[in-house]
Design an enzyme around this catalytic site. Structure first.
Site, PDB file in Angstrom:
ATOM      1  N   LYS A  17       0.696 -11.507 -18.206  1.00 57.43           N
ATOM      2  CA  LYS A  17       1.863 -12.255 -17.690  1.00 57.43           C
ATOM      3  C   LYS A  17       3.108 -11.376 -17.756  1.00 57.43           C
ATOM      4  O   LYS A  17       3.164 -10.392 -18.511  1.00 57.43           O
ATOM      5  CB  LYS A  17       2.099 -13.533 -18.479  1.00 57.43           C
ATOM      6  CG  LYS A  17       2.360 -13.373 -19.992  1.00 57.43           C
ATOM      7  CD  LYS A  17       3.823 -13.235 -20.378  1.00 57.43           C
ATOM      8  CE  LYS A  17       4.030 -13.193 -21.906  1.00 57.43           C
ATOM      9  NZ  LYS A  17       5.290 -12.634 -22.354  1.00 57.43           N
ATOM     10  N   ASP A 161       2.183 -18.947 -26.383  1.00 55.83           N
ATOM     11  CA  ASP A 161       1.875 -18.599 -24.988  1.00 55.83           C
ATOM     12  C   ASP A 161       0.460 -18.994 -24.576  1.00 55.83           C
ATOM     13  O   ASP A 161       0.132 -18.942 -23.390  1.00 55.83           O
ATOM     14  CB  ASP A 161       1.982 -17.079 -24.779  1.00 55.83           C
ATOM     15  CG  ASP A 161       3.415 -16.604 -24.663  1.00 55.83           C
ATOM     16  OD1 ASP A 161       4.311 -17.456 -24.512  1.00 55.83           O
ATOM     17  OD2 ASP A 161       3.634 -15.376 -24.714  1.00 55.83           O
TER      18      ASP A 161
HETATM   19  P1  ATP Z   1       3.294 -11.656 -26.186  1.00 56.67           P
HETATM   20  O1  ATP Z   1       3.775 -11.297 -24.844  1.00 56.67           O
HETATM   21  O2  ATP Z   1       2.487 -12.941 -26.211  1.00 56.67           O
HETATM   22  O3  ATP Z   1       4.336 -11.571 -27.258  1.00 56.67           O
HETATM   23  P2  ATP Z   1       2.282  -9.024 -26.692  1.00 56.67           P
HETATM   24  O4  ATP Z   1       1.856  -8.390 -25.396  1.00 56.67           O
HETATM   25  O5  ATP Z   1       3.614  -8.567 -27.204  1.00 56.67           O
HETATM   26  O6  ATP Z   1       2.181 -10.582 -26.565  1.00 56.67           O
HETATM   27  P3  ATP Z   1      -0.352  -8.765 -27.654  1.00 56.67           P
HETATM   28  O7  ATP Z   1      -0.790  -7.391 -27.323  1.00 56.67           O
HETATM   29  O8  ATP Z   1      -0.809  -9.830 -26.754  1.00 56.67           O
HETATM   30  O9  ATP Z   1       1.229  -8.757 -27.797  1.00 56.67           O
HETATM   31  O10 ATP Z   1      -0.831  -9.115 -29.132  1.00 56.67           O
HETATM   32  C1  ATP Z   1      -0.070  -8.814 -30.276  1.00 56.67           C
HETATM   33  C2  ATP Z   1      -0.986  -8.331 -31.393  1.00 56.67           C
HETATM   34  O11 ATP Z   1      -2.058  -9.237 -31.600  1.00 56.67           O
HETATM   35  C3  ATP Z   1      -1.626  -6.986 -31.112  1.00 56.67           C
HETATM   36  O12 ATP Z   1      -0.769  -5.927 -31.447  1.00 56.67           O
HETATM   37  C4  ATP Z   1      -2.888  -7.048 -31.956  1.00 56.67           C
HETATM   38  O13 ATP Z   1      -2.653  -6.573 -33.264  1.00 56.67           O
HETATM   39  C5  ATP Z   1      -3.212  -8.547 -32.085  1.00 56.67           C
HETATM   40  N1  ATP Z   1      -4.387  -9.025 -31.283  1.00 56.67           N
HETATM   41  C6  ATP Z   1      -5.214 -10.010 -31.644  1.00 56.67           C
HETATM   42  N2  ATP Z   1      -6.128 -10.254 -30.695  1.00 56.67           N
HETATM   43  C7  ATP Z   1      -5.875  -9.416 -29.671  1.00 56.67           C
HETATM   44  C8  ATP Z   1      -6.459  -9.239 -28.392  1.00 56.67           C
HETATM   45  N3  ATP Z   1      -7.506  -9.955 -27.956  1.00 56.67           N
HETATM   46  N4  ATP Z   1      -5.924  -8.300 -27.580  1.00 56.67           N
HETATM   47  C9  ATP Z   1      -4.842  -7.581 -27.996  1.00 56.67           C
HETATM   48  N5  ATP Z   1      -4.254  -7.716 -29.202  1.00 56.67           N
HETATM   49  C10 ATP Z   1      -4.754  -8.632 -30.053  1.00 56.67           C
END
Ligand code: ATP
Length: 338
Positions: A17, A161
């Site tokens: 997203k 989210d």
């Molecule tokens: P958001 O936009 O919802 O804040 P984000 O893109 O900043 O998300 P994500 O990469 O979705 O962050 O996830 C944050 C953390 O969650 C990662 O750094 C990782 O440690 C952990 N994590 C747990 N499950 C997953 C997964 N399936 N894929 C990626 N990271 C995961």
């Protein structure tokens, strides 16, 4: 959410997203922030292959997609660009499926293969999307028959989210992000997205953000999105978390400056960062912008577009739970041609 059926397993595509609008309204007594945000699903997908088993265990393996690894290796920053994707019980996919299994009283287990393409710690919702998608795949493969409303309640326990990704129609989200009001629009925005070789933890960015002192509403952006007006959408991009992220990572101002030099209609950081996106005039334009960004060696670069997939569930009361209820204005450029 896109689910395909194969003998012995289901395969689901979990989209990333972007936030076209995000304002931090206030800090709540429970420590969370009240936000108003417009989220769109985009055409960068993780893949989840879910095979039900007779044994009660959940086994999860996670691999990075070949193309992502190749791009990261070419830049010489493999570790930094791939981000951390925890294995086993720490992964949100495992937690989502195990929670659903327990609540549904399901005896069977599953082997799950997760193929990652969505950069992590990027504000692109990879973990949340994987979790929602895994719940949908499990619901389908185990034949549980849960409605979207029921899954949505469980999803909200895993993260703010996660409920959005049960639908993936563009939406305006309020509360912690879990109160969802879908927005229909003809728009398929051509986009270029960069994830620099450094991520930011969401909690850290929220800790450093300040709620808006002058409230900006999402209405102009939503109305432009409904009309499919690229110029107006670009002029109303907003991200209230960008100032905080800019103080935490030098990459945000670097990307802002790089995008300013490009000929995008508008650009800003997504969510809590560090990914940064630009809205382009058309896909040829987006591909050209991507080539320039790649040669500047700024990290992972992808061309994408907004997507909208059909509902998988009948409308329920919980679908209607969105109720009518602070900022960095995303940068935009007024006009110009390639
Ligand atoms: P958001 O936009 O919802 O804040 P984000 O893109 O900043 O998300 P994500 O990469 O979705 O962050 O996830 C944050 C953390 O969650 C990662 O750094 C990782 O440690 C952990 N994590 C747990 N499950 C997953 C997964 N399936 N894929 C990626 N990271 C995961």
């Amino acid at each position: 959410m896109l689910i395909s059926h194969f003998p012995g397993y289901v395969e689901a595509l979990a989209p990333a997203k972007l936030n076209l609008f995000l304002e931090v309204v206030c800090r709540r007594d429970d420590g969370f922030h009240e936000i108003e945000t417009v989220i769109v699903a985009i055409s960068i997908f993780d893949t989840i292959r879910f095979s039900p088993t007779e044994e009660p265990e959940i086994e999860l393996t996670s691999v990075s997609a070949m193309g992502r690894v190749a791009q990261a290796r070419a830049s010489g920053k493999t570790e930094a660009l791939m981000g951390d994707v925890p294995s086993g019980t720490q992964n949100l996919v495992y937690q989502a499926v195990e929670r659903l299994r327990r609540r549904a009283g399901e005896r069977r287990g599953a082997t799950i293969q997760l193929v990652k393409r969505i950069p992590s710690a990027a504000g692109m919702g990879g973990a949340s999307s994987d979790a929602a998608c895994a719940m949908l795949a499990a619901n389908d493969a185990w034949g549980l028959g849960w409605t979207r409303g029921e899954l949505s309640e469980l999803a909200a326990e895993l993260g703010s989210d996660v409920p959005f990704f049960l639908g993936t129609q563009a939406a305006i989200c309020r509360g912690r992000g879990e109160k969802i009001e879908p927005i229909s629009g003809p728009t398929s925005l051509p986009l270029v997205v960069v994830r620099p070789p450094e991520g930011l933890p969401t909690a850290l960015v929220y800790k450093h953000c300040s709620p808006a002192t002058r409230r900006v509403t999402a209405e102009p952006l939503v109305s432009a999105f409904r009309k499919g007006d690229l110029q107006q959408i670009s002029q109303n991009l907003t991200n209230g978390l960008q100032p905080a992220a800019t103080t935490l990572s030098p990459w945000i101002s670097r990307l802002h400056d790089e995008f300013n030099r490009l000929d995008c209609l508008g650009h800003q950081m997504s969510g809590s960062g560090t990914s940064y996106f630009g809205i382009c005039r058309h896909f040829r334009h987006a591909r050209r912008m991507a080539a320039r960004l790649r040669s500047a060696k700024l990290g992972y670069v992808a061309v994408a577009n907004t997507i909208s997939t059909p509902r998988l569930f009948p409308k329920t009361a919980s679908d209607l739970q969105g109720e009518p209820h602070g900022y960095h204005r995303g940068s935009h450029q007024a006009h110009g041609r390639l």
